[in-house]
Design an enzyme around this catalytic site. Sequence first.
Site, mmCIF file in Angstrom:
data_model
loop_
_atom_site.group_PDB
_atom_site.id
_atom_site.type_symbol
_atom_site.label_atom_id
_atom_site.label_comp_id
_atom_site.label_asym_id
_atom_site.label_seq_id
_atom_site.Cartn_x
_atom_site.Cartn_y
_atom_site.Cartn_z
ATOM 1 N N CYS A 37 -47.876 43.061 18.975
ATOM 2 C CA CYS A 37 -47.864 43.150 17.512
ATOM 3 C C CYS A 37 -47.016 44.359 17.124
ATOM 4 O O CYS A 37 -46.161 44.796 17.911
ATOM 5 C CB CYS A 37 -49.282 43.214 16.944
ATOM 6 S SG CYS A 37 -50.242 44.654 17.433
ATOM 7 N N ASN A 51 -49.891 47.916 17.947
ATOM 8 C CA ASN A 51 -50.768 47.827 19.128
ATOM 9 C C ASN A 51 -52.097 48.543 18.917
ATOM 10 O O ASN A 51 -52.695 49.082 19.839
ATOM 11 C CB ASN A 51 -50.067 48.354 20.400
ATOM 12 C CG ASN A 51 -50.775 48.006 21.712
ATOM 13 O OD1 ASN A 51 -50.714 48.769 22.681
ATOM 14 N ND2 ASN A 51 -51.452 46.888 21.774
ATOM 15 N N CYS A 97 -54.316 46.940 16.250
ATOM 16 C CA CYS A 97 -55.188 45.933 15.609
ATOM 17 C C CYS A 97 -55.110 44.585 16.328
ATOM 18 O O CYS A 97 -55.979 44.249 17.134
ATOM 19 C CB CYS A 97 -54.838 45.756 14.134
ATOM 20 S SG CYS A 97 -55.040 47.256 13.143
ATOM 21 N N ARG A 98 -54.070 43.800 16.031
ATOM 22 C CA ARG A 98 -54.043 42.414 16.508
ATOM 23 C C ARG A 98 -53.882 42.271 18.017
ATOM 24 O O ARG A 98 -54.639 41.538 18.658
ATOM 25 C CB ARG A 98 -52.930 41.634 15.790
ATOM 26 C CG ARG A 98 -53.208 41.446 14.315
ATOM 27 C CD ARG A 98 -51.972 41.049 13.564
ATOM 28 N NE ARG A 98 -50.985 42.141 13.555
ATOM 29 C CZ ARG A 98 -49.771 42.049 13.034
ATOM 30 N NH1 ARG A 98 -49.384 40.918 12.504
ATOM 31 N NH2 ARG A 98 -48.962 43.088 13.061
ATOM 32 N N SER A 99 -52.869 42.932 18.599
ATOM 33 C CA SER A 99 -52.640 42.686 20.032
ATOM 34 C C SER A 99 -53.725 43.269 20.937
ATOM 35 O O SER A 99 -54.056 42.635 21.947
ATOM 36 C CB SER A 99 -51.232 43.115 20.470
ATOM 37 O OG SER A 99 -51.017 44.485 20.301
ATOM 38 N N ASP A 134 -51.315 40.632 9.348
ATOM 39 C CA ASP A 134 -51.590 42.029 9.681
ATOM 40 C C ASP A 134 -52.821 42.506 8.902
ATOM 41 O O ASP A 134 -52.805 42.512 7.672
ATOM 42 C CB ASP A 134 -50.342 42.840 9.268
ATOM 43 C CG ASP A 134 -50.475 44.306 9.622
ATOM 44 O OD1 ASP A 134 -51.585 44.729 10.005
ATOM 45 O OD2 ASP A 134 -49.467 45.013 9.516
HETATM 46 P P1 4NP Z 1 -51.099 45.871 14.304
HETATM 47 O O1 4NP Z 1 -51.407 46.481 12.849
HETATM 48 O O2 4NP Z 1 -49.608 45.618 14.333
HETATM 49 O O3 4NP Z 1 -51.895 44.605 14.312
HETATM 50 O O4 4NP Z 1 -51.555 46.889 15.318
HETATM 51 C C1 4NP Z 1 -50.745 47.582 12.313
HETATM 52 C C2 4NP Z 1 -51.085 48.848 12.727
HETATM 53 C C3 4NP Z 1 -50.453 49.948 12.162
HETATM 54 C C4 4NP Z 1 -49.481 49.772 11.210
HETATM 55 C C5 4NP Z 1 -49.130 48.487 10.805
HETATM 56 C C6 4NP Z 1 -49.769 47.395 11.371
HETATM 57 N N1 4NP Z 1 -48.840 50.901 10.610
HETATM 58 O O5 4NP Z 1 -48.015 50.707 9.723
HETATM 59 O O6 4NP Z 1 -49.145 52.039 11.014
#
Ligand code: 4NP
Length: 148
Positions: free
Chosen positions: A3, A6, A8-10, A119
């Site tokens: 993702c 790294n 939340c989703r992955s 997201d």
């Molecule tokens: P992820 O979510 O891609 O599912 O881990 C996010 C985590 C952090 C951010 C964006 C999405 N950020 O902008 O910091």
Amino acid sequence: MVCLGNICRSPMAEGILRKEFEIKGLEIQVDSAGTAAYHIGEPADERAQKELRKHGIDISYERAQKFKYEYFAEYDRIFAMDQSNYADLLYMAKTDKDRAKLDMIMNVVDKGRNISIPDPYYGGDEGFARVYRMLKSAAEKLVEIEIN
Ligand code: 4NP
């Protein structure tokens, strides 16, 4: 499982898939990474950890890392969580073999539809519950594919 951050989703995808493979006795290496460097070394978002704890999955050991080109050689399959992650990975891919390993995770459930896992970072707990449901369906499908 890839993702953006790294956190939340992955990491959720990694935890869900590890458990699904373990239940079926499949020895398959699973890891996760982000395309961005913002959160390197951090544990998964507390909301992601909390959602998975509800389903008996502990991801407290996970630490965010950035996707490295070498993973194309190391892994048989590379799954992006959304269309933007997919585009970033496609840009990093160098060979047809690399590109053949790459897909969006929800295509294992809905082939060719290129559905993104939304997201959940800027939303509430329901976003994380939705990510869980989507990834659980993908993990079940992947296990089925591996067994058959
Ligand atoms: P992820 O979510 O891609 O599912 O881990 C996010 C985590 C952090 C951010 C964006 C999405 N950020 O902008 O910091």
